[in-house]
Design a protein around this motif. Structure first.
Motif, PDB file in Angstrom:
ATOM      1  N   ILE A  32      -2.761   7.203  -1.190  1.00 41.07           N
ATOM      2  CA  ILE A  32      -2.355   6.169  -2.145  1.00 41.07           C
ATOM      3  C   ILE A  32      -3.601   5.418  -2.589  1.00 41.07           C
ATOM      4  N   LYS A  33      -3.773   5.254  -3.895  1.00 40.87           N
ATOM      5  CA  LYS A  33      -4.933   4.508  -4.379  1.00 40.87           C
ATOM      6  C   LYS A  33      -4.557   3.642  -5.578  1.00 40.87           C
ATOM      7  N   ASP A  34      -5.324   2.558  -5.723  1.00 41.99           N
ATOM      8  CA  ASP A  34      -5.173   1.650  -6.866  1.00 41.99           C
ATOM      9  C   ASP A  34      -3.725   1.192  -7.023  1.00 41.99           C
ATOM     10  N   SER A  35      -3.120   0.790  -5.912  1.00 45.20           N
ATOM     11  CA  SER A  35      -1.693   0.468  -5.920  1.00 45.20           C
ATOM     12  C   SER A  35      -1.418  -0.811  -5.142  1.00 45.20           C
ATOM     13  N   ILE A  36      -0.199  -1.334  -5.303  1.00 46.87           N
ATOM     14  CA  ILE A  36       0.270  -2.494  -4.549  1.00 46.87           C
ATOM     15  C   ILE A  36       1.504  -2.086  -3.759  1.00 46.87           C
ATOM     16  N   ILE A  37       1.460  -2.359  -2.460  1.00 50.73           N
ATOM     17  CA  ILE A  37       2.628  -2.144  -1.608  1.00 50.73           C
ATOM     18  C   ILE A  37       3.083  -3.522  -1.136  1.00 50.73           C
ATOM     19  N   GLN A  38       4.026  -4.097  -1.860  1.00 48.94           N
ATOM     20  CA  GLN A  38       4.507  -5.439  -1.538  1.00 48.94           C
ATOM     21  C   GLN A  38       5.513  -5.410  -0.397  1.00 48.94           C
ATOM     22  N   ALA A  39       6.088  -4.269  -0.142  1.00 48.42           N
ATOM     23  CA  ALA A  39       7.175  -4.152   0.828  1.00 48.42           C
ATOM     24  C   ALA A  39       6.665  -4.216   2.264  1.00 48.42           C
ATOM     25  N   PRO A  40       7.399  -4.879   3.158  1.00 51.12           N
ATOM     26  CA  PRO A  40       7.043  -4.872   4.580  1.00 51.12           C
ATOM     27  C   PRO A  40       7.523  -3.599   5.274  1.00 51.12           C
TER      28      PRO A  40
END
Length: 293
Positions: free
Chosen positions: A84-92
């Protein structure tokens, strides 16, 4: 040849269950759990996941410029070989029991209980906020990593961390084979109950830090605002700063500018087994040494 899914709004439980060889871009997944469960050979870009369990039991996944929103919690479990790159993982609670996980330029603003029981993790330019990061995981390499969250890496093994900053209470507890280079670690009770813990050219601030450690090595380091350090640890510590207080190390060597308070209780440990060098004067601690204040 891969099938392309472009600019689609995908809903419903298991929307693309068991897929093999998909290129997914500019698409949104919502209102349905496990949209890509049991899928293989996926390229995902410029997409949004809004629902739970998006990538469970998957293999060979590349993700770029994609967002897992907070509602996509517990998003990537039992998945192997994912980048995974250049991404946002907001989830816990993302990443559980997965292998071969690579993150580059990823932000995890709600990383509570993320990376549990995973193997072969590479983190490059990753920012994370949340407690209990990477518990019981192993084979972790991190560069330019920043973490704000307590209890980081509890029970982890075989870690190598470079040029990073950790603000974490109780970091590196119950760990084995950890080496940290050129990094900043701030937070009380650092490293308790661990084995083979090494800090090379690191800045450490930790109330009652580095206790109950087997084979603690600190080279070219700084320890500041740290009291009652090194209790019941076996040590080889070389720092350029004054350590506020040291209490009852089991054995080894300390080289420091000074020690504000030295507590060596002959009823608890053998003071003769610890050699202390303050600036240029090296002496063994007498067996019945009183605290130096």
């Amino acid at each position: 040849m891969k099938t392309t899914i472009d600019q689609q709004h995908l809903t419903g439980e298991r929307a693309l269950f068991g897929s093999n060889g998909l290129t997914i871009k500019n698409s949104v997944f919502e209102n349905g759990e496990s949209p890509l469960k049991e899928s293989r050979n996926l390229d995902i870009s410029d997409s949004i996941f809004r629902w739970k369990y998006p990538l469970w039991y998957c293999e060979n996944v590349d993700v770029t410029d994609t967002t897992l929103l907070e509602t996509a919690r517990s998003g990537i479990w039992y998945t192997n070989n994912i980048a995974i790159k250049d991404s946002i993982i907001q989830a816990p609670k993302t990443f559980r029991r997965g292998k071969d996980i690579r993150l580059t330029n990823v932000h995890l603003p709600k990383a509570e209980e993320t990376f549990w029981n995973c193997e072969n993790i590479t983190l490059n330019k990753v920012q994370a906020e949340g407690n209990y990061f990477a518990m019981n995981s192993k084979n972790i390499t991190a560069h330019d990593f920043s973490l704000s969250g307590n209890y980081a890496f509890d029970g982890a093994s075989n870690l190598e961390i470079h040029h990073s900053k950790l603000i974490s209470k109780d970091a590196f507890w119950n760990c084995q084979d950890v080496t940290v280079y050129d990094s900043v670690i701030i937070g009380e009770y650092l490293g308790w109950n661990s084995t083979n813990l090494r800090f090379i050219n690191c800045y450490i601030e930790s109330e009652q830090g580095l206790c109950y450690v087997k084979n603690l090595v600190i080279e070219h380091g700084k320890i500041v605002n740290t009291d009652l350090a090194l209790e019941y640890s076996t040590i080889d510590v070389k720092v350029s700063t004054t350590i506020d207080s040291v209490k009852n190390p089991i054995s080894g060597h300390i080289q420091a500018k000074n020690i504000g308070e030295l507590i060596m209780e002959a009823s608890e440990i053998d003071p003769e087994k610890t050699r202390i060098c303050l600036t240029d004067a090296c002496t063994k601690v007498p067996a019945l040494a009183a605290p130096i204040r």
